[in-house]
Design a protein around this motif. Sequence first.
Motif, PDB file in Angstrom:
ATOM      1  N   TRP A 112       0.796  -1.218   0.000  1.00 19.00           N
ATOM      2  CA  TRP A 112       0.000   0.000   0.000  1.00 19.00           C
ATOM      3  C   TRP A 112       0.835   1.279   0.000  1.00 19.00           C
ATOM      4  N   GLY A 113       0.440   2.292   0.781  1.00 18.54           N
ATOM      5  CA  GLY A 113       1.031   3.612   0.553  1.00 18.54           C
ATOM      6  C   GLY A 113       1.579   4.312   1.770  1.00 18.54           C
ATOM      7  N   SER A 114       1.928   3.572   2.816  1.00 18.54           N
ATOM      8  CA  SER A 114       2.472   4.241   3.994  1.00 18.54           C
ATOM      9  C   SER A 114       3.880   4.760   3.724  1.00 18.54           C
ATOM     10  N   ARG A 115       4.264   5.742   4.494  1.00 19.82           N
ATOM     11  CA  ARG A 115       5.622   6.293   4.398  1.00 19.82           C
ATOM     12  C   ARG A 115       6.662   5.201   4.670  1.00 19.82           C
ATOM     13  N   LYS A 116       6.404   4.388   5.686  1.00 17.70           N
ATOM     14  CA  LYS A 116       7.350   3.330   6.042  1.00 17.70           C
ATOM     15  C   LYS A 116       7.568   2.361   4.874  1.00 17.70           C
ATOM     16  N   TYR A 117       6.456   1.932   4.256  1.00 19.89           N
ATOM     17  CA  TYR A 117       6.575   0.965   3.161  1.00 19.89           C
ATOM     18  C   TYR A 117       7.264   1.565   1.931  1.00 19.89           C
ATOM     19  N   LEU A 118       6.831   2.752   1.511  1.00 17.87           N
ATOM     20  CA  LEU A 118       7.374   3.325   0.277  1.00 17.87           C
ATOM     21  C   LEU A 118       8.880   3.572   0.376  1.00 17.87           C
ATOM     22  N   ILE A 119       9.328   4.128   1.467  1.00 18.63           N
ATOM     23  CA  ILE A 119      10.752   4.451   1.588  1.00 18.63           C
ATOM     24  C   ILE A 119      11.586   3.184   1.735  1.00 18.63           C
ATOM     25  N   ALA A 120      11.090   2.217   2.528  1.00 21.43           N
ATOM     26  CA  ALA A 120      11.812   0.958   2.661  1.00 21.43           C
ATOM     27  C   ALA A 120      11.877   0.221   1.331  1.00 21.43           C
ATOM     28  N   SER A 121      10.774   0.235   0.606  1.00 22.71           N
ATOM     29  CA  SER A 121      10.734  -0.469  -0.678  1.00 22.71           C
ATOM     30  C   SER A 121      11.669   0.180  -1.695  1.00 22.71           C
ATOM     31  N   THR A 151       1.386   9.574   1.755  1.00 24.73           N
ATOM     32  CA  THR A 151       1.971   8.916   0.581  1.00 24.73           C
ATOM     33  C   THR A 151       2.780   9.900  -0.247  1.00 24.73           C
ATOM     34  N   MET A 152       2.226  11.087  -0.479  1.00 25.15           N
ATOM     35  CA  MET A 152       2.925  12.069  -1.294  1.00 25.15           C
ATOM     36  C   MET A 152       4.162  12.620  -0.577  1.00 25.15           C
ATOM     37  N   SER A 153       4.087  12.772   0.737  1.00 24.77           N
ATOM     38  CA  SER A 153       5.261  13.274   1.457  1.00 24.77           C
ATOM     39  C   SER A 153       6.375  12.246   1.447  1.00 24.77           C
ATOM     40  N   ALA A 154       6.016  10.949   1.385  1.00 22.64           N
ATOM     41  CA  ALA A 154       7.036   9.907   1.263  1.00 22.64           C
ATOM     42  C   ALA A 154       7.744  10.015  -0.092  1.00 22.64           C
TER      43      ALA A 154
END
Length: 338
Positions: A112-121, A151-154
Amino acid sequence: MTVTYRANAKRYEAMTYSRAGRSGLRLPQLSLGLWHNFGGDTPHDTKRAMCRRAFDLGITHFDLANNYGPPNGSAEEAFGTVLRTDLAPYRDELIISSKAGYRMWDGPYGEWGSRKYLIASCDQSLGRTGLDYFDVFYSHRFDPDTPLEETMSALDQIVRSGKALYVGISSYPSTATREAAAILKRLGTPFVLHQPRYSMLDRWIERDGLKDTLEELGVGSIVFSPLAQGLLTGRYLDGVPRDSRAAQSKTLPQAAVSDEAVRRLHALNDIAKRRGQTLAQMAIAWVLRDGRITSALIGASRVSQIEDCVGALSNTSFAQDELAEIDEYADEQVIGLD
């Protein structure tokens, strides 16, 4: 590792490059997607040959995602190897993108779109490809449960930390696209591309108003599945081949290849023949027909398919009677994919 490949010196002479919205980024009218054709079940020599031939034809954009393969991550690893063996000297001539949004690992933070997921991915994808940065990094799908600001801030943080030059979104509806664009504008984040699904058999971006939205916002578009998961390649004119996606239930349901669908595909193929094109070439030309689509993103399982698709670019204009005839046979309700 020794690099022995030398790119075609005339690679830029025949390809057309289009500006992504109102940005300074230009993409080839045809881009290569490294999806289900680029996993562990495809011989590496085939993947290597496709990348080399694509670049020799002026295709400078290679599109990935964290979950492409199969298995997940294997497409990025394979492309990383091709970079090291062949394309590394040309890195500054390439646009390389990746995405995050679909399930990659267990637990609540693996999709999905959490900050944690996007940056780690993004970090994991850079590791698999061996890159220092992506040219474009996308939110792969709209997350209805995570605030869009998060999501956008990530994505903004990914750019500010030097892990990407530009950001994009994929498969967002028009309303969410406008909201995302407003947030990114406030943050000063270079939002340049939207990647939606689009073909003459799947026109949701027209019904949703997304084409108009992107033009108004000055955001480019790179459409995936312009060949409708292979339906518009000509492979299904005589039914369902044993080694096809439909026969193996890979992204294309066998039910989509009905007798009526095959009849209509034959009619579309006849139109393509009159234009001096293959069905696949006409399908690609159709999505590029009005200049509002920046690039058509194709997948391929062999070099000859890439070569055939590039042939579409020699004629992307349609007479009104051709468009009307295509509309008569390209009926989403009859040959729809959903």
